[in-house]
Scaffold this motif. Sequence first.
Motif, PDB file in Angstrom:
ATOM      1  N   UNK A  17       0.826  -1.196   0.000  1.00 57.82           N
ATOM      2  CA  UNK A  17       0.000   0.000   0.000  1.00 57.82           C
ATOM      3  C   UNK A  17       0.870   1.259   0.000  1.00 57.82           C
ATOM      4  N   UNK A  18       0.236   2.380  -0.357  1.00 58.61           N
ATOM      5  CA  UNK A  18       0.889   3.685  -0.304  1.00 58.61           C
ATOM      6  C   UNK A  18       0.472   4.407   0.965  1.00 58.61           C
ATOM      7  N   UNK A  19       1.437   5.010   1.656  1.00 53.91           N
ATOM      8  CA  UNK A  19       1.130   5.747   2.877  1.00 53.91           C
ATOM      9  C   UNK A  19       1.747   7.141   2.801  1.00 53.91           C
ATOM     10  N   UNK A  20       0.994   8.118   3.238  1.00 58.83           N
ATOM     11  CA  UNK A  20       1.481   9.494   3.335  1.00 58.83           C
ATOM     12  C   UNK A  20       1.702   9.823   4.795  1.00 58.83           C
ATOM     13  N   UNK A  21       2.933  10.155   5.150  1.00 54.04           N
ATOM     14  CA  UNK A  21       3.280  10.544   6.520  1.00 54.04           C
ATOM     15  C   UNK A  21       3.435  12.054   6.560  1.00 54.04           C
ATOM     16  N   UNK A  22       2.489  12.724   7.210  1.00 52.75           N
ATOM     17  CA  UNK A  22       2.595  14.160   7.388  1.00 52.75           C
ATOM     18  C   UNK A  22       3.652  14.470   8.450  1.00 52.75           C
ATOM     19  N   UNK A  23       4.391  15.569   8.278  1.00 48.56           N
ATOM     20  CA  UNK A  23       5.426  15.967   9.235  1.00 48.56           C
ATOM     21  C   UNK A  23       6.412  14.832   9.471  1.00 48.56           C
ATOM     22  N   UNK A  59       6.834  -2.439   7.019  1.00 51.62           N
ATOM     23  CA  UNK A  59       5.597  -3.173   6.751  1.00 51.62           C
ATOM     24  C   UNK A  59       5.405  -3.453   5.264  1.00 51.62           C
ATOM     25  N   UNK A  60       6.333  -2.990   4.445  1.00 47.45           N
ATOM     26  CA  UNK A  60       6.257  -3.256   3.018  1.00 47.45           C
ATOM     27  C   UNK A  60       5.455  -2.243   2.239  1.00 47.45           C
ATOM     28  N   UNK A  61       5.243  -1.065   2.817  1.00 46.31           N
ATOM     29  CA  UNK A  61       4.478  -0.016   2.145  1.00 46.31           C
ATOM     30  C   UNK A  61       5.413   0.950   1.424  1.00 46.31           C
ATOM     31  N   UNK A  62       4.859   1.648   0.438  1.00 43.18           N
ATOM     32  CA  UNK A  62       5.579   2.740  -0.208  1.00 43.18           C
ATOM     33  C   UNK A  62       5.305   4.001   0.598  1.00 43.18           C
ATOM     34  N   UNK A 116      -3.299   7.880  -1.878  1.00 45.26           N
ATOM     35  CA  UNK A 116      -2.685   6.926  -0.954  1.00 45.26           C
ATOM     36  C   UNK A 116      -3.741   6.145  -0.189  1.00 45.26           C
ATOM     37  N   UNK A 117      -3.337   5.000   0.317  1.00 50.94           N
ATOM     38  CA  UNK A 117      -4.255   4.159   1.088  1.00 50.94           C
ATOM     39  C   UNK A 117      -4.418   4.657   2.519  1.00 50.94           C
TER      40      UNK A 117
END
Length: 323
Positions: free
Chosen positions: A143-149, A165-168, A211-212
Amino acid sequence: MRAAFHEEQGGREVLRIGEQPNAVAGPGEVLVRVRASSLDRVDLYFRSGSNGMRIDGAHIGGRDVAGTVEALGPALVKSAFAVGQSVVGLAVRSAHAELVAVPAELLFPLPARCSFEQAAAIPTAGRTAYDGLINRGRLSPGENVLVMAGGSGVGSFAIQIARSAGARVIATVGSHWKAGKARELGAGDVIDHRRDDVAGRVADLTRGEGVDVVLDPVGAATFPAALNSLRRDGRYVTTGVTVGHHADLHLGRVFERGLTVTGVGRPDNQRIRDVMRHLLAMVACGDVKPAVHAVLPLERIAEGHELLEDSAVFGKVVLTLAP
């Protein structure tokens, strides 16, 4: 015992270093001799009186601690801990001192190959990132994850946990030097939130899909961009409201796109314990390394507050005390 404290609220000038009554371990607690503790934004709130924080008498800040077991409290004769053992844990309060009482269920052996300074950076930021991504965000491999800050304490852990965890991972930061640090931790793409349209860049990077999962420790200031970055059936997880707690939510978009909007919550001790066990195992095997921006002696706590106030950190600021 020597401690950093303040008896009034205001600017950094109210911070004091001096003697305070020795901490004592009560029932179910372990007395820890502190080697390192980390600063958190809540320490700024208690010092300044912002976000509704109030104090009564001398306030000793800090909750994340690493050190050695000094004594066991009542009813802990058969505890898993031994005097002199190196440990890390959540003291709940008053960790910026030579001694602190820690609930035994929130105390853990120091991970292998982990220094006191690194360990002190783990508990609050690390468990929040893990709980938010894995338990609340249900992040899956691929999955795609967006991490703010991404340069915050939570963000620096989230980048590594998501990668493991194997995410982008796509991360947002506020400066060029932080972008480099985020990439070193495993962010595949980095967005400068001060100059770029975050949702627009996410769309470009994901070919319009979004993103997921979004993990957001900021709050109202980043909520619109976060929500607009989600794909259908995406999950938004808030882990903090450091910049605003009131945000507009378009419910029509939520039901139409099947979005989930949730918070990491205030977990009970058992949930914290479960999360910490997984997280510390990741630290012990090298999948996650605490990002420590600066290590300062307790006497320089005001400098640590200044770094946090200026957002001039990547990861955590740690305070140390001589053994």
